[in-house]
Design an enzyme around this catalytic site. Structure first.
Site, short mmCIF file in Angstrom:
data_model
loop_
_atom_site.label_atom_id
_atom_site.label_comp_id
_atom_site.label_asym_id
_atom_site.label_seq_id
_atom_site.Cartn_x
_atom_site.Cartn_y
_atom_site.Cartn_z
N GLY A 16 0.85 -1.17 0.00
CA GLY A 16 0.00 0.00 0.00
C GLY A 16 0.89 1.22 0.00
O GLY A 16 2.09 1.11 0.19
N CYS A 17 0.35 2.42 -0.25
CA CYS A 17 1.26 3.55 -0.45
C CYS A 17 0.59 4.91 -0.37
O CYS A 17 -0.61 5.03 -0.26
CB CYS A 17 1.89 3.46 -1.83
SG CYS A 17 2.67 1.91 -2.17
N ALA A 18 1.46 5.93 -0.46
CA ALA A 18 1.02 7.31 -0.64
C ALA A 18 1.71 7.86 -1.87
O ALA A 18 2.86 7.52 -2.14
CB ALA A 18 1.43 8.14 0.57
#
Lengths: 363, 501, 152
Positions: free
Chosen positions: A13-15
C-alpha cells in the site's frame, strides 16, 4: 532469507503525490518532500522516492542513467558495458547527505550518455529502443547493478526509508524541475532493497503507484510477448512497460493508451455514438490483456506532462487541485493543502477517468 | 449356437412394497428392460438390457426403483478385473472393435481439481458483483498486431470479424444426427437467449434453425456433410474440425438407421445411408493445406466470418496450434480426451490424447513465446464441468470454453455412455420420433439458460473475490492459480506455483 | 376459462397423469395407498394411437364444454356447470344411469370402478390446489392449464 523484488511478488500500500507547472517554470524539490511527508503514516519506512522532470537542462540531450551498485567489482564490470555501448559525457556520484535513518546505502552513480551511433545503426533501431534494451540487459544480467532511472532531462531518486528522509538524503532542494512526483511505500513483505522502491522508470516514463493490481500476471504475460522482461515483478514495472509498449512501440496517442489501461465498461461503450463506440470496442478487443484491474491510483510522469489514473471503480483515493500554472495530485487532500493552502478546483477524478496535464510546448 | 459368457452389467432393484404396477417404467424404457406380467400382476426386469440411464428411476412415481452395478464378482485380481474380462467376452463373441460413448472415463489426473484459486485479502479489496459492474463479455477472433490511428486520431485499422459472447462459454459441436432435433433446438434457443453461440457439428444446419444464425457456428469437417453456401453464410463463424478429443485420429460414423428424412436432407445424403466422416480431411494432408481451406472458406464468405480450427489435444499440440495460428485461423479450439462423443472405439477413447489442462497451458505459453498469442483466440474444450473449471481454464490462458457433456447433462443426459445405440431414453442422442419427443425444447432450453446463468453468476463471484472486474484480466493470469499435490514438472507445464509458495 | 390442454407432440404416454389424478382424488392422498387400498378411476386417460410411423399418445379428459351434453342428459340433476364454467358431478345425487357416458362426444366421462356403488367419474379440474394434479406432474409439459385464447 527474505527474497527481494524480482524473486517474489510483494504487494504494498502507499502514498503518492505530484506537482506539475504546465508553463515549465521550475521549482525545487522542497514542496514535494513536504507534501509526501504529511502522509508519513501511509508508508512504513521500507521505501520512498521521487521523480523530477526538467532537472538536467544542461544535459537535456543525454540519457541520464542513475545506477545502484552493490560493490566496486560490479561497478567496473557495468562501466565496461556502458563504455562499449555509450559515449559517456559525464559520470559521477549522485550527491547525498548523511541522514541518520538511512542505512546500508549502495554506491549511487549517475552517467549522462549518448548511445554509440554505429551500434544503434547496426541493430536497426532508434536510440530510445537501444537504450531501453541496454538498461533491461544490465538489470537482468549484471547482478548487483541496477539502473533506476534512464530518461532525458529527468531523474528518479529513491531508496529504503521514509520518503521525506530519502528526499533529504538526495538533497532534492538543490534540484529544480517542472514536474515532481513522490512515493511513500508500505510493502507487506520486503527486505528493503533500494531498487524496489518507487518510482519505477523506463526511459522518460516514471510511475508512482498506490495499489495492488489483480490483473498483474495477465498484464505481465502480455507485455513479455513484446520483448519486455518483468524482472522486478512489481505493478509499477508492468504498468510502465504497458505504457511504453502502447505509446512508444505501437505509436498510440496517449489518450487512446489510457482508454486501454482503464477501458470503459462495455455498457458505457454501447451508449457512445457509433463511430466512437467502434473505436472503443476495437481498443478493448485488441488490447484486452492490457486492461489494468484491481485497486490503484497512479501518477505517470513523461516528457510531455503528468497523467493521473485511477482504477475503473476507484478503489484508491486520489485528489487533484489547481493553483495558477500548477496542478497538484495526492492520495489525500491534506497533502495538497500543506503546500498550497488555498487550492482551486479541488476535484476527485472518477474511477477510470484519466487526467492528463500536458506541458505547454517548449518556446 | 453356444452359450453367451456376457453377464448383465447392472441389476434393477424394485422395491415391491412401493411398486404400484402403474407401468410407467414399462412404457418409458426403450431398451425394454421392464415388462408387466398380467397373470401375476407384477412388473419384472431383464437386467441384461439395462444401460443404467435412470429414466425409469426418475419417472417412477413411488421411487420404487434403483439400479446398481451388478454385484456378481470375479475372483479378486487387480490386473484381470471384471471389466477386462468382460471386454474379452464381448469381443470373442462379436469379433468387432469395442465401441463407447462420451469421453475418457479412466481415473487419469483431473488437473482442474488440483488447482486452487486466489482471493483478495486486506491489500486488495474483493469486489461484490451484485453492487459493482462485473464483465464477462469476450471477443473471439483474430486481433491485429496493433491498432493505428491517423493524424486526426481516427481509427484506420479494420478489426477482423469477431464472435461476441456475453459470457466465455459456447456449446460445442454436436451434430444433428448424433443428437436430436429437439436437443438442437434447445441449444440454439438457449444460445440466443444467453448471447452466446452453439455449434452445428458436422451434420449441416436444419432449415428450421437458420433463424438462430447470429448464435450459430457452422462446422466443416472431413465428411463435408451439409456444406453449401447458405450454410457457410448462416452462422457467425465457421469451424473446421480437424480432430476431436474423445477420438483423436479417428473419423466419425453415423449409422444409416439414424439417417431419416430430416437428417438426410440436412446432411445432403440419401435416407438410410451411413454417414462416414474420414479420419483425415482428404484435402488436408499438411498445414499448408489447412491454410488453403481456411482461406477458401474466408473467400467464400467474403472475409466476414472468423474461421476456427478444432484439434484434439495430442502430444505435439503446442507446435500444431502454433502452425494453425500462422495458417490464418482466427481461433484454435483444443479438445481434451475427456470430451464427449456419440461413439468412439473404446481403446481410442481411453488411451489416446492428453489432458486438456496441460495441453491448454502448453499452447498458451507456446503462442506467447512466439509473440502471437494476442492475435488468435484459444478455446478450451473437453470436459469443462462447472464454473470453477472455466475460471481455471481462463486463468491458464483460454479465451472461452466449449461445453458439450455439461449441456447435455443439463437437459437430462445421465452419462450412461450408450449414445451409439440410438435408444437414448432421454430423447437426446436418438432419432426415434417417440424418444425425441421426450425432450421438450421449451423445458430443455430453460434448463440450459438456468445452468449458464448460474455459472455466469458464479464466475462473477469468483472474479470479484480475486479483485477483478473484467474477465479480460483473468485471461492467462496464472498467478491466480496454485497447484496442490502436483510434481514440479506438472507445475512447470501448467506455469503455476504450488500452494504455499 | 382455463382448461387443461394436451399437446400430443410432447406427450410421452408415460401415464403419470393418471397416477397423480387418482392420487389427487383419493382419500389418503398417498400414491401407494391409493393404488393398494382405494379403487379410483382416473379422469384423464392416455389413448395410444398406432399410426404408421410412430406411436402417438393423446391425453383425454373432460373439455368442460360451453354447452355440455352431459348436463342436459343427466336424469338426477347430479351433473351441473358451476359459476366458473367447470362441469361437476355431485356424487350423492348420481344414480349411475350412465346417460352422460352415452352422450359425451369425447368419451371423457367414465364409469367408476367401485363395485359397491355404480356412479360416474370425470375430471373436476381440481383447480382449488392451484394447478390440476395431471398438469403439475406431467414430466414433459404436455399438459397445460391455459385459456382458450392462449391456445390459439
Amino acid at each position: 532469507m527474505l527474497k527481494k523484488e524480482g524473486e517474489i511478488r510483494i504487494p504494498s500500500g502507499c502514498a503518492i503525490s505530484g506537482i506539475i507547472d504546465k508553463k515549465r517554470n521550475r521549482f525545487n524539490g522542497s514542496d514535494i518532500i513536504k507534501s509526501i511527508a504529511l502522509m508519513h503514516d501511509r508508508s512504513n519506512g521500507l521505501g520512498g522516492g521521487f521523480a523530477g522532470y526538467g532537472i538536467y537542462p544542461q544535459y537535456k540531450d543525454f540519457f541520464a542513467l542513475h545506477i545502484f551498485y552493490d560493490n566496486e567489482t560490479i561497478k567496473h564490470k557495468t562501466e565496461d558495458f556502458l563504455n562499449a555501448h555509450f559515449e559517456i559525457e559525464s559520470a559521477g556520484n549522485i550527491p547525498t547527505r548523511k541522514v541518520s535513518s538511512i542505512a546500508n546505502k549502495p554506491l549511487i552513480w549517475r552517467y549522462f550518455v549518448q548511445p554509440r551511433i554505429y551500434k544503434v545503426k547496426d541493430l536497426c533501431m532508434d536510440e530510445k529502443e537501444f537504450t531501453a534494451r541496454c538498461v533491461i540487459r544490465i538489470n537482468r544480467e549484471f547482478d548487483g547493478a541496477y539502473v533506476f532511472s534512464s530518461g532525458k532531462n529527468m531523474g528518479a531518486f529513491k531508496g529504503v526509508g521514509y520518503p521525506e528522509d530519502i528526499g533529504d538524503f538526495f538533497m532534492l532542494e538543490n534540484y529544480e524541475g517542472y514536474i515532481w512526483t513522490a512515493h511513500g511505500r508500505f510493502p507487506t513483505n520486503t527486505p528493503g532493497w533500494w531498487g524496489g522502491a518507487h518510482p519505477f522508470t523506463m526511459l522518460d516514463w516514471s510511475i508512482v503507484h498506490n495499489g495492488e493490481i489483480s490483473s498483474y500476471d495477465a498484464n505481465r504475460r502480455f507485455v513479455e510477448m513484446y520483448g519486455y522482461n518483468c524482472a522486478l515483478q512489481t505493478d509499477t514495472e508492468v504498468i510502465t512497460y504497458l505504457l511504453d509498449l502502447l505509446v512508444r512501440k505501437h505509436n498510440l496517442p496517449i489518450e487512446k493508451a489510457l482508454q486501454i489501461l482503464v477501458a470503459p465498461f462495455w455498457n458505457e461503450i454501447e451508449k457512445e455514438n457509433p463511430e466512437k463506440a467502434k473505436e472503443l470496442k476495437a481498443l478493448r478487443t485488441v488490447y484486452a490483456s492490457a486492461l489494468i484491474n484491481g485497486p490503484f491510483s497512479i501518477l505517470v510522469g513523461y516528457e510531455d506532462g503528468l497523467i493521473a489514473l485511477n482504477d475503473r471503480i476507484k478503489l484508491r483515493s486520489m485528489v487533484m487541485a489547481e493553483k495558477g500554472n500548477k496542478t497538484f495530485f495526492a492520495s489525500e487532500e491534506s497533502a495538497i493543502r500543506v503546500i498550497c493552502p488555498e487550492p482551486e478546483n479541488i476535484y476527485h477524478p472518477a474511477g477510470g477517468e484519466p487526467i492528463v496535464v500536458k506541458l505547454e510546448a517548449k518556446i | 449356437m453356444s452359450i453367451s459368457l456376457i453377464t448383465p452389467q447392472f441389476e434393477v432393484l424394485r422395491d415391491e412394497k412401493k411398486c404400484i404396477q402403474c407401468k410407467v417404467c414399462v412404457k418409458q424404457c426403450a431398451n425394454e428392460v421392464h415388462r408387466y406380467d398380467e397373470e401375476d400382476n407384477v412388473v419384472l426386469a431383464d437386467d441384461a438390457k439395462c444401460v443404467n440411464c435412470h429414466r425409469c428411476v426418475v419417472l417412477c412415481p413411488t421411487k420404487a426403483l434403483k439400479i446398481r452395478n451388478n454385484s456378481l464378482e470375479f475372483r479378486d485380481n487387480a490386473n484381470w478385473n471384471g471389466k477386462a474380462i468382460n471386454e474379452i467376452f464381448i469381443q470373442a463373441e462379436t469379433g468387432g472393435i469395442l465401441l463407447s460413448s462420451m469421453g475418457n472415463p479412466k481415473p487419469f489426473p483431473i488437473y482442474w481439481d488440483k488447482m486452487l484459486l486466489n482471493a483478495s485479502q486486506v491489500t486488495n479489496p474483493s469486489i461484490d458483483p451484485l453492487r459493482e459492474p462485473m464483465e464477462t463479455k469476450v471477443m473471439i477472433g483474430r486481433k491485429p498486431k496493433k491498432l493505428e490511428f491517423d493524424k486526426k486520431g481516427k481509427l484506420i485499422t479494420e478489426i477482423p470479424p469477431q464472435i461476441e459472447l456475453n459470457m466465455p462459454i459456447m456449446f460445442s459441436a454436436m451434430s444433428y444426427g448424433s443428437i436430436s432435433k429437439n436437443a438442437h433446438e434447445a441449444l440454439a434457443r438457449a444460445a440466443e437467449k444467453l448471447g452466446i453461440v452453439y455449434n452445428t457439428g458436422e451434420g449441416g444446419l436444419h432449415k428450421d434453425f437458420y433463424k438462430y444464425g447470429k448464435n450459430t457456428i457452422v462446422q466443416v469437417a472431413s465428411g463435408r456433410f451439409g456444406v453449401h453456401l447458405n450454410y457457410l453464410e448462416a452462422g457467425v463463424a465457421i469451424e473446421i474440425k480437424m480432430g476431436q478429443g474423445a477420438k483423436p485420429g479417428i473419423g466419425g460414423h453415423l449409422p444409416g438407421i439414424k439417417v431419416g428424412e430430416d437428417v438426410s436432407a440436412t446432411r445432403m445424403i440419401p435416407v438410410g445411408a451411413d454417414a462416414i466422416s474420414p479420419a483425415p480431411h482428404h484435402d488436408i494432408y499438411s498445414i499448408e493445406d489447412l491454410s488453403q481451406l481456411i482461406f477458401s472458406l474466408k473467400e467464400a464468405t467474403n472475409y466476414k466470418k472468423p474461421v476456427l480450427v478444432k484439434i484434439a489435444a495430442v502430444n505435439n499440440v503446442a507446435a500444431i496450434a502454433s502452425g494453425i495460428a500462422r495458417a490464418g485461423a482466427d481461433a484454435i479450439i483444443i479438445d481434451g480426451f475427456r470430451g464427449g462423443t456419440g461413439a468412439a472405439p473404446t481403446r481410442v477413447r481411453d488411451n489416446v490424447g492428453i489432458p486438456i489442462e496441460l495441453a491448454l497451458a502448453a499452447v498458451d505459453q507456446r503462442l506467447r513465446d512466439e509473440g502471437i498469442r494476442n492475435e488468435v483466440s484459444i478455446v478450451c474444450a473437453g470436459s469443462v464441468r462447472n464454473s470453477s473449471d472455466i475460471v481455471k481454464a481462463i486463468a491458464l490462458g483460454a479465451d472461452a470454453v466449449y461445453i458439450g457433456s455439461a449441456a447435455l447433462i443439463a437437459i437430462g443426459c445421465h452419462m450412461c455412455h450408450s449414445c451409439s445405440t440410438g435408444k437414448c431414453n432421454w430423447g437426446i442422442a436418438t432419432q426415434e420420433a417417440e424418444l425425441v419427443k421426450r425432450l421438450n425444447p421449451d423445458l430443455a432450453y430453460q434448463k440450459l439458460v438456468n445452468l449458464l446463468s448460474a455459472w455466469n453468476h458464479e464466475i462473477k463471484e469468483m472474479l470479484g473475490g480475486m479483485g477483478i472486474n473484467a474477465i479480460d484480466s483473468l485471461r492467462g493470469n496464472r498467478l491466480m492459480l496454485r497447484g496442490v499435490g502436483l510434481n514440479q514438472k506438472e507445475l512447470d507445464i501448467l506455469g503455476i506455483k504450488h500452494a504455499g509458495e | 376459462m382455463k382448461k387443461v390442454y394436451a399437446f400430443e407432440k410432447n406427450c410421452l404416454g408415460c401415464g403419470l397423469c393418471e397416477v397423480y389424478c387418482k392420487t389427487a382424488h383419493s382419500k389418503s392422498k398417498d400414491i401407494i395407498k391409493t393404488y393398494r387400498k382405494e379403487n379410483i378411476t382416473s379422469a384423464i386417460v392416455i389413448e395410444e394411437i398406432l399410426s404408421p410411423k410412430a406411436k402417438t399418445y393423446f391425453a383425454l379428459q373432460c373439455r368442460h364444454c360451453a354447452d355440455p351434453k352431459c348436463v342436459k342428459a343427466c336424469i338426477s340433476g347430479a351433473m351441473y356447470k358451476d359459476q366458473n364454467g367447470i362441469v361437476k358431478n355431485i356424487k350423492e345425487k348420481c344414480v349411475g344411469c350412465l346417460s352422460c357416458v352415452l352422450v359425451c362426444p369425447f368419451g371423457a366421462v367414465k364409469r367408476n370402478k367401485d363395485k359397491e356403488r355404480k356412479i360416474i367419474s370425470k375430471c373436476d379440474l381440481c383447480i382449488e390446489t392451484g394447478t390440476p394434479a395431471c398438469v403439475e406432474n406431467c414430466p414433459n409439459n404436455a399438459l397445460k392449464l391455459m385459456d382458450e385464447e392462449e391456445v390459439k
